[in-house]
Write an enzyme that holds these catalytic residues in place. Structure first.
Site, mmCIF file in Angstrom:
data_model
loop_
_atom_site.group_PDB
_atom_site.id
_atom_site.type_symbol
_atom_site.label_atom_id
_atom_site.label_comp_id
_atom_site.label_asym_id
_atom_site.label_seq_id
_atom_site.Cartn_x
_atom_site.Cartn_y
_atom_site.Cartn_z
ATOM 1 N N TRP A 159 44.041 49.542 24.321
ATOM 2 C CA TRP A 159 43.404 48.535 23.468
ATOM 3 C C TRP A 159 44.206 47.248 23.401
ATOM 4 O O TRP A 159 43.636 46.174 23.207
ATOM 5 C CB TRP A 159 43.052 49.102 22.106
ATOM 6 C CG TRP A 159 44.114 49.224 21.054
ATOM 7 C CD1 TRP A 159 45.319 49.833 21.151
ATOM 8 C CD2 TRP A 159 44.017 48.754 19.698
ATOM 9 N NE1 TRP A 159 45.980 49.783 19.951
ATOM 10 C CE2 TRP A 159 45.201 49.130 19.044
ATOM 11 C CE3 TRP A 159 43.032 48.076 18.976
ATOM 12 C CZ2 TRP A 159 45.451 48.835 17.696
ATOM 13 C CZ3 TRP A 159 43.262 47.781 17.634
ATOM 14 C CH2 TRP A 159 44.458 48.171 17.006
ATOM 15 N N ASN A 196 46.008 56.467 26.984
ATOM 16 C CA ASN A 196 46.732 55.602 26.051
ATOM 17 C C ASN A 196 47.454 54.484 26.822
ATOM 18 O O ASN A 196 47.440 53.317 26.442
ATOM 19 C CB ASN A 196 47.725 56.467 25.295
ATOM 20 C CG ASN A 196 48.441 55.775 24.161
ATOM 21 O OD1 ASN A 196 48.816 56.402 23.194
ATOM 22 N ND2 ASN A 196 48.683 54.490 24.259
ATOM 23 N N SER A 206 43.444 59.006 24.557
ATOM 24 C CA SER A 206 43.000 57.662 24.879
ATOM 25 C C SER A 206 43.498 56.707 23.788
ATOM 26 O O SER A 206 44.554 56.940 23.191
ATOM 27 C CB SER A 206 41.472 57.631 25.005
ATOM 28 O OG SER A 206 41.021 56.382 25.478
ATOM 29 N N GLN A 207 42.757 55.658 23.529
ATOM 30 C CA GLN A 207 43.010 54.708 22.447
ATOM 31 C C GLN A 207 41.677 54.120 22.020
ATOM 32 O O GLN A 207 40.635 54.438 22.608
ATOM 33 C CB GLN A 207 43.993 53.609 22.896
ATOM 34 C CG GLN A 207 45.451 53.962 22.664
ATOM 35 C CD GLN A 207 46.355 52.740 22.665
ATOM 36 O OE1 GLN A 207 46.149 51.776 23.397
ATOM 37 N NE2 GLN A 207 47.400 52.773 21.845
ATOM 38 N N ARG A 277 55.087 64.419 20.901
ATOM 39 C CA ARG A 277 54.918 63.339 21.874
ATOM 40 C C ARG A 277 56.226 63.185 22.661
ATOM 41 O O ARG A 277 57.301 63.106 22.071
ATOM 42 C CB ARG A 277 54.598 62.023 21.166
ATOM 43 C CG ARG A 277 53.220 61.944 20.525
ATOM 44 C CD ARG A 277 53.117 60.717 19.619
ATOM 45 N NE ARG A 277 54.037 60.822 18.499
ATOM 46 C CZ ARG A 277 54.616 59.786 17.882
ATOM 47 N NH1 ARG A 277 54.382 58.551 18.298
ATOM 48 N NH2 ARG A 277 55.444 59.984 16.866
ATOM 49 N N GLN A 278 56.131 63.124 23.969
ATOM 50 C CA GLN A 278 57.332 63.023 24.792
ATOM 51 C C GLN A 278 58.143 61.778 24.463
ATOM 52 O O GLN A 278 59.377 61.817 24.436
ATOM 53 C CB GLN A 278 56.956 63.016 26.280
ATOM 54 C CG GLN A 278 56.339 64.314 26.769
ATOM 55 C CD GLN A 278 54.822 64.291 26.739
ATOM 56 O OE1 GLN A 278 54.224 63.759 25.805
ATOM 57 N NE2 GLN A 278 54.189 64.854 27.759
ATOM 58 N N ASP A 312 49.703 53.711 14.621
ATOM 59 C CA ASP A 312 50.727 54.745 14.520
ATOM 60 C C ASP A 312 52.016 54.142 13.938
ATOM 61 O O ASP A 312 52.770 53.526 14.661
ATOM 62 C CB ASP A 312 50.977 55.410 15.871
ATOM 63 C CG ASP A 312 51.124 54.423 17.026
ATOM 64 O OD1 ASP A 312 50.687 53.248 16.903
ATOM 65 O OD2 ASP A 312 51.673 54.832 18.052
ATOM 66 N N GLU A 496 55.537 41.581 18.269
ATOM 67 C CA GLU A 496 54.463 42.570 18.213
ATOM 68 C C GLU A 496 53.704 42.544 16.897
ATOM 69 O O GLU A 496 52.487 42.726 16.854
ATOM 70 C CB GLU A 496 55.085 43.952 18.430
ATOM 71 C CG GLU A 496 54.109 45.103 18.396
ATOM 72 C CD GLU A 496 54.804 46.449 18.450
ATOM 73 O OE1 GLU A 496 54.132 47.440 18.746
ATOM 74 O OE2 GLU A 496 56.020 46.500 18.175
#
Length: 540
Positions: A159, A196, A206-207, A277-278, A312, A496
């Protein structure tokens, strides 16, 4: 402007092996998906856990982006054979066997350069062209050049990219807009959905589904033939999000689909994996350890679903609005996701019309109408006068006012009366000195107060303008521009996220340090400059 190619990257970057005298074999975008490298937690699980648990790197994403110098199976075997030795040095072993990932480059801005000029010069710096990747890389190859956000984000994100593409178009780089749409279409064809990001460890989710908006953007550039060309991928993405809906019983959920007791069909965020999550492994392990009353896998899936949401993390997904340990993302029907799904349905109907398929057009128009009724029935908070999320397990609305409330305006779901009421609620509850607040909750999460994010500003500006709430739209847009400009004037960069309290600072919270670059901020800033050009935005 042309993308930055491999020869422009330093040997300290991810593809440093390509600069060495003995580079590993390269895998191209034309190879079947089955040839992709295993994610790091599967390729060398014991080493992966040791590195992440030992916090060898400050940022847990650093190791999963590192490039193995040789066959991961051999690295794993050597680690298992050596790890019990008294003189074993984990950091030295990693250094000997991996090429560390490099950060995205940032150019030194020209002193006094207008912000638009700075952004225009950033695009080629943030561009990548990886139609081939080293054999064991976690990076997924893509056939066309693309733009990354910047900083620790060295891959293309779903996104994020739409808002970046808006900026590319504003800068006149229409060719790269088409290239990026083609990349997303390629991922749908190759993996069945848009991950993602283009990393192996992002493939399980996904996103927010903005692909239909990307197609809209391309159609504005080249004409309606874009709709018919991307119709197969639009339909495949829809099938991914609606997988399991046909056999779903009322009151149940499966994967991304929820069916309420009255038969209303909605979507939720969900991840096919139920492990940490890795890229945030240690954080997820610690979060689950603090919730002994729930299965760890349940907590991990909710954390992953929160990552799929793009928010997130946020109080939107928390049971108590405060602690990450109360996360329950998969129990929540999000108003923004379902607004985007409405737009996807309307876009497929339009694409079918362009392809002269009247049955398909009627089918998806009907699906969109049904979703619109469901949104107005279940996601409209009549007491507060704004749109909200819905807890399908508890059978009740989540009454918090958040920036997600403007998505029904952005996609055209909202009635005129509900749009006006939502505008009033946003004006009274979310307008800040620096733009549109994400939520009204301050809890340390990065998608909460006091942070503001560029994509949400643009969604609000466009959504409010669509319903003639142009005054509020201008307030949000110009206030955010002030915020971006103030920080740029002091630090010569775009970041960001931003603290909207009016102090001219970047945002805080989250799992990593504030990143600069920055793809979607660049794109939205250019669009807002074009829409609300004023003297204070002309230069530094």
């Amino acid at each position: 402007m042309r993308p930055l190619h491999l020869t422009s990257l330093t040997c300290a970057a991810l593809l440093v092996a390509a600069c060495s005298s003995h580079p590993p074999a390269m895998w191209g975008a034309g190879d079947p998906a089955s040839l992709q490298a295993l994610p790091p937690d599967q390729a060398y699980p014991e080493l992966f856990e040791a590195v992440q648990r030992g916090q060898v790197f400050t940022d847990q994403k650093h190791f999963v982006d590192a490039l193995p110098k040789r066959d991961p199976a051999r690295i794993r075997a050597d680690y298992l054979a050596q790890r019990e030795r008294s003189d074993f040095d984990l950091k030295a072993f990693v250094t000997a066997n991996f090429i560390e990932s490099g950060e995205a480059e940032s150019p030194a801005p020209k002193p006094g350069a207008p912000i638009k000029e700075h952004i225009d010069k950033l695009w080629p710096v943030l561009s990548r062209s990886y139609s081939q990747v080293p054999q064991y890389s976690s990076l997924l190859p893509l056939p066309q050049p693309y733009v990354v956000p910047g900083g620790r984000f060295r891959e293309m994100y779903y996104w994020d990219s739409y808002f970046t593409m808006l900026g590319l178009e504003q800068s006149g780089d229409k060719a790269q807009v088409r290239q990026m749409v083609d990349n997303f279409a390629y991922m749908i064809d190759t993996y069945g959905h848009i991950p993602n990001g283009n990393r192996t460890y992002y493939l399980s989710r996904s996103q927010p589904p903005f692909f239909a908006y990307m197609v809209d953007l391309e159609a504005r550039i080249e004409g309606d033939q874009a709709y018919s060309r991307y119709l197969p991928q639009l339909q495949k993405e829809y099938a991914y999000w609606m997988d399991g809906a046909q056999a779903l019983k009322a009151g149940q959920a499966i994967r991304h689909v929820v069916k309420l007791p009255d038969g209303s069909l909605f979507n939720r965020y969900w991840d096919a994996s139920a492990s940490p999550r890795q890229e945030s492994w240690m954080q997820d392990v610690k979060t689950a350890e603090q919730v002994p009353t729930r299965p760890k896998e349940e907590v991990w899936r909710d954390l992953r679903a929160g990552a799929e949401s793009g928010w997130d993390f946020s109080s939107r997904w928390l049971g108590d609005s405060k602690s990450l340990t109360s996360i329950r993302t998969t129990s929540i029907v999000p108003v923004d996701l379902n607004s985007l799904m409405y737009h996807l349905e309307k876009t497929i109907a339009k694409a079918c019309q362009a392809a002269a398929d009247s049955a398909c057009t009627q089918n998806f128009d009907q699906r969109a109408q049904q979703r619109q009724v469901a949104i107005e029935t279940h996601l409209w908070n009549s007491a507060g006068g704004y749109y909200v999320d819905y807890d399908w397990r508890q059978g009740q609305q989540r009454p918090a006012l958040t920036a997600a409330a403007v998505f029904p305006l952005y996609t055209g779901v909202a009635s005129q009366a509900h749009a006006k009421a939502t505008a009033d609620a946003v004006r009274n509850g979310l307008l800040r000195p620096g733009g549109l607040a994400t939520t009204q909750v301050s809890n340390g999460q990065q998608w909460d107060e006091p942070n503001g994010w560029a994509p949400l500003q643009w969604v609000a500006v466009q959504g409010l303008s669509r319903y003639q709430e142009t005054g509020l739209a201008a307030q949000i847009g110009t206030r955010f521009l002030h915020q971006v400009q103030n920080l740029y004037s002091v630090q010569d960069k775009l970041v960001e996220k931003y603290d909207l309290s009016g102090l001219g600072e970047g945002g805080g919270g989250g799992e990593y340090e504030l990143q600069d670059g920055f793809g979607w901020t660049n794109g939205v800033t250019l669009k807002l400059l074009q829409k609300y050009s004023t003297p204070y935005t002309a230069g530094k």
